[in-house]
Scaffold this active site. Structure first.
Site, mmCIF file in Angstrom:
data_model
loop_
_atom_site.group_PDB
_atom_site.id
_atom_site.type_symbol
_atom_site.label_atom_id
_atom_site.label_comp_id
_atom_site.label_asym_id
_atom_site.label_seq_id
_atom_site.Cartn_x
_atom_site.Cartn_y
_atom_site.Cartn_z
ATOM 1 N N ASP A 177 3.188 -6.515 3.644
ATOM 2 C CA ASP A 177 2.882 -5.393 4.537
ATOM 3 C C ASP A 177 3.316 -5.672 5.971
ATOM 4 O OD1 ASP A 177 1.952 -2.946 5.390
ATOM 5 O OD2 ASP A 177 -0.149 -3.545 5.464
ATOM 6 N N GLU B 156 -5.062 1.880 2.874
ATOM 7 C CA GLU B 156 -5.051 0.608 3.622
ATOM 8 C C GLU B 156 -5.247 0.870 5.094
ATOM 9 O OE1 GLU B 156 -3.501 -2.610 6.136
ATOM 10 O OE2 GLU B 156 -2.807 -0.542 6.042
ATOM 11 N N GLU B 157 -4.576 1.901 5.596
ATOM 12 C CA GLU B 157 -4.580 2.147 7.049
ATOM 13 C C GLU B 157 -5.976 2.466 7.578
ATOM 14 O OE1 GLU B 157 -2.140 1.303 8.653
ATOM 15 O OE2 GLU B 157 -0.290 1.651 7.547
ATOM 16 N N ASP C 14 6.121 0.701 6.509
ATOM 17 C CA ASP C 14 4.674 0.481 6.410
ATOM 18 C C ASP C 14 4.080 1.552 5.515
ATOM 19 O OD1 ASP C 14 2.097 -0.335 6.778
ATOM 20 O OD2 ASP C 14 1.960 0.256 8.879
ATOM 21 N N HIS D 184 0.824 -1.220 0.000
ATOM 22 C CA HIS D 184 0.000 0.000 0.000
ATOM 23 C C HIS D 184 0.853 1.262 0.000
ATOM 24 C CE1 HIS D 184 0.197 0.885 4.411
ATOM 25 N NE2 HIS D 184 0.195 -0.419 4.571
HETATM 26 ZN ZN LIG Z 1 0.621 -1.495 6.284
#
Ligand SMILES: [Zn+2]
Ligand SMILES: *[C@@H]1O[C@H](CO)[C@@H](O)[C@H](O)[C@H]1NC(C)=O
Ligand SMILES: *[C@@H]1O[C@H](CO)[C@@H](O)[C@H](O)[C@H]1NC(C)=O
Ligand SMILES: *[C@@H]1O[C@H](CO)[C@@H](O)[C@H](O)[C@H]1NC(C)=O
Length: 418
Positions: free
Chosen positions: A354, A326-327, A292, A280
């Site tokens: 991820d 995504e978060e 991340d 992501h």
């Molecule tokens: Zn992530």
């Protein structure tokens, strides 16, 4: 945390091989025939001209863009950056529109004012409401679990609930971050401060997503450090009264326009069949988003670059999707699934990275017994990078809709932690 080991990104190899295969009866022999191709990919990625390339790409990306929270201008810039970079790389790239949440943290602070004055490091949680401009000042109730909160419900009215839950695992303990605010609001709390979901802390609060329950009052919620959570727990055990003032300017704006970024190399034999790999592009707003999930995004791109550089033509279409938001609960991925599930029988394998990109130890795979048999042969080709273990439990937020619908899935490899 240790740095990325860009020379050991075995994904490239696995991705490609899985998808070269035309599933003949003698699978083992057919797969073994790819040993040569595997070696060429490994040599290029680990020892050759592409050595460290995904790391350099990650460094340039994060240095140029910085963090990329859902709804931000930085996230728009990141999508443009990747669109241009992958197009210049000679790949077939397009964008697919998605509406995503737009939450802005704003200025935030907290201070313990009784029994002594101490600044508390906090990070508001994504989607939290703010406080009034003058903040919320209230007495504190410290609890260690949802159970304890239930037992002490009558003490919670008008208080700031501090959760000092012990860390068990991210998957289990994250429930306090996700649901703490609504659980505390149900028993009359005015705000929540939640111990960060981490086994380590150097006065470092974490942020992340949280979910307000429908029909429950929305109260401000932030994470505090492990140290401060334990400090307040000790004070409260001694029967001392604790007062805190918390001020948060967090705000939610109307949903913003964004995109999933898609690049692919078309298969020559079965162009309609897809092997999907992904990471992501969005991140939280207080770091670089390198781990991340910049790393996952870069290696998903690197796979296509390596295949292209070697002039290899896959049988099936190899598609990289860089998800947006995504978060905020896999918003881009869910929309992608809804839009493309009509073709689900053509999705052969979905993959996501991820969990950080370190030296791989094993592949984690979920699929039918027949699919597992194929993967068992494929990992044998990874002997040159010492990674021949196949484990269970491929998973990831962004590929879970496909996996729940039965498509084989491969999550992040297991990584050395030292
Ligand atoms: Zn992530
Ligand atoms: C790749 O990185 C390693 C470790 O930092 C370094 O030793 C090596 O020289 C680098 N190779 C290239 C081609 O930059
Ligand atoms: C479904 O697959 C067909 C054949 O590859 C393609 O033309 C079509 O665009 C796909 N539809 C969606 C929504 O992805
Ligand atoms: C694999 O392991 C061998 C033996 O420990 C080591 O010499 C080699 O450098 C390793 N290969 C890679 C790519 O890490």
């Amino acid at each position: 945390m240790m740095g990325i080991k860009p020379d050991l990104l075995c994904w490239h190899v696995v991705f490609f091989l899985y998808f070269c295969l035309s599933l003949a009866s003698d699978i083992a022999t057919e797969i073994a025939d790819y040993a040569d191709v595997a070696k060429r990919i490994i040599d290029l990625a680990v020892f050759g001209a592409a050595q460290n390339r995904s790391y350099r790409r990650l460094a340039d990306f994060t240095d140029t863009i910085g963090n990329r929270v859902s709804g931000s201008e930085n996230l728009n810039m990141a999508i443009k950056y990747m669109y241009n970079a992958m197009t210049q790389d000679g790949l077939d790239v397009h964008l697919e529109p998605v509406k995503i949440p737009h939450w802005v943290r704003g200025k935030e602070s907290a201070v313990m004012i009784v029994p002594r004055v101490k600044n508390l490091a906090i990070l508001g949680l994504g989607s939290s409401v703010g406080t009034p401009p003058e903040g919320i000042e209230a007495e504190v109730l410290v609890v260690q679990s949802f159970e304890e909160l239930k037992h002490r419900a009558s003490e919670a009215t008008g208080k700031i609930v501090v959760f000092n839950q012990p860390f068990v695992s991210y998957g289990e303990t994250v429930a306090y971050r996700a649901y703490g605010a609504s659980e505390a609001a149900k028993v009359g709390a005015v705000a929540t401060l939640i111990r960060s979901i981490t086994p380590f802390s150097i006065n470092s609060p974490h942020t992340g997503w949280q979910d307000y329950q429908d029909g429950v009052k929305r109260i401000p919620t932030a994470c505090i450090t492990v140290e401060d959570a334990e400090l307040m727990w000790r004070l409260s055990k001694r029967g001392q009264k604790i007062m805190i003032r918390v001020t948060m300017a967090a705000k939610t704006f109307p949903d913003a326009d964004s995109f999933n970024t898609v690049a692919e190399i078309k298969g020559w034999q079965h162009p309609e069949q897809v092997v999907l790999l992904s990471g992501h592009l969005d991140s939280w707003d207080v770091g670089q988003g390198a781990m991340d999930d910049g790393g996952g995004a870069m290696i998903s791109w690197e796979v296509l670059s390596l295949i292209k550089d070697l002039g290899l033509r896959p049988r099936r279409t190899l598609r990289t999707v860089l998800w947006t938001a995504e978060e905020q609960g896999g918003v881009g991925a869910q929309q992608y699934y809804n839009l493309h599930k009509v073709n689900i029988s053509n999705f052969d394998l979905v993959m996501e990275s991820d969990l950080g990109t370190f030296r791989p130890e094993a592949l984690q795979f979920t699929g039918s017994d027949a699919a597992r048999k194929v993967m068992e042969e494929v990992v044998k080709l990874l002997a040159p990078i010492n990674m021949t273990k196949l484990e269970t439990h491929g998973e990831g937020t962004d590929i879970s809709p496909w996996m729940q619908a039965g498509v084989p899935g491969q999550g992040t490899e297991k990584h050395c932690s030292t």
